[in-house]
Scaffold this active site. Sequence first.
Site, short mmCIF file in Angstrom:
data_model
loop_
_atom_site.label_atom_id
_atom_site.label_comp_id
_atom_site.label_asym_id
_atom_site.label_seq_id
_atom_site.Cartn_x
_atom_site.Cartn_y
_atom_site.Cartn_z
N GLY A 76 -13.48 29.45 14.13
CA GLY A 76 -14.02 30.72 13.66
C GLY A 76 -15.04 31.29 14.63
N ARG A 173 -2.27 36.76 6.75
CA ARG A 173 -2.62 38.19 6.66
C ARG A 173 -1.38 39.06 6.50
NH1 ARG A 173 -6.20 40.30 11.47
NH2 ARG A 173 -4.35 39.56 12.59
N HIS A 279 -19.51 20.27 5.95
CA HIS A 279 -18.91 21.01 7.06
C HIS A 279 -18.62 20.07 8.25
CE1 HIS A 279 -18.60 25.27 8.99
NE2 HIS A 279 -17.64 24.46 9.41
N GLY A 281 -15.31 19.25 9.18
CA GLY A 281 -13.90 19.34 9.51
C GLY A 281 -13.61 19.15 10.99
#
Length: 322
Positions: A76, A173, A279, A281
């Site tokens: 990200g 999306r 967090h 991952g």
Amino acid sequence: MSDDVWLPIRPEEIPQLPEGFRYLFWDGGEDGRQPFPGDPADCVAYVVPYMKPHAVRVRPLEALRTVRLVQTLTAGVDDVAGPVSALPPGVRLCNARGVHEASTAELALTLTLASLRGVPGFVRAQDEGSWAGGFRPALADRSVLIVGYGSIGSAIEDRLVPFEVARVARVARSARTTARGPVHPIAALPELLPEADVVMLVTPLTEETRGLADAEFLARMKDGALLVNVGRGPVVDTKALLTEVETGRITAALDVTDPEPLPQGHPLWSAPGVLISPHVGGPTSAFLPRAKRLLTDQLTRLVNREPLRNVVLTTGDRPGRG
């Protein structure tokens, strides 16, 4: 003037870096105040330090007026996209696609299996010296919905195959077809959610995905379903999630939360049926070799003026800019 590349990994530890650049090490330091390794005006590529506070990672950006590449080591880029967008035209922001798939997919399966099989309860019972058995659901024969079917979503499906799941539905999306089957658009979620026993969120944080798992989304999940979030915390409406899990209607396994880090005393910590990992991952032993391969390839492309991989945005002139 030299063409400097600022790396958060010591250059001597990265094999086969291309010639043509001067490689300088900068990761912000222990306190985030590490001096810059060279003149920011000479920096043509900035690799954003991994697992550092936001203020440290974006600190050099304002000074990098001749930079051509900003490379993150995260999948990200929502936390750096704003500052990068303010840079002069032509700067390419690239993410770390290909680096975190294995680690994040592993954790998604770990959280799913641990939640379904009641592992947190076993750990608590072990702490008390209590032999506490029981009947738990298996992942086998379950229907799984992956929301955010990019490279990490695909890697998760790779690992689901041996577990004999009944069905995998995929959402991204926009609709497309893959070798495994169709990928549905986000607009199809209302029809897909009621059929899923496990809903995995793997989406980046965008204006479209912020608050995607809101009260309506969660209400459409079937009774007893498990929500797994390994994407970004704000994709889930925390208040709406608490309302659902406190009734016991659904459960959740979260590697990311909103807020993050989750403060002490937050109701998510003690909410029934909620498993939280902090967090984690990406940061595993699989990270470094994949990150080094990405940097070697990307910088070779940059020095040879070849198309870069994983370009998320290219800065451009905006109305009203000085």
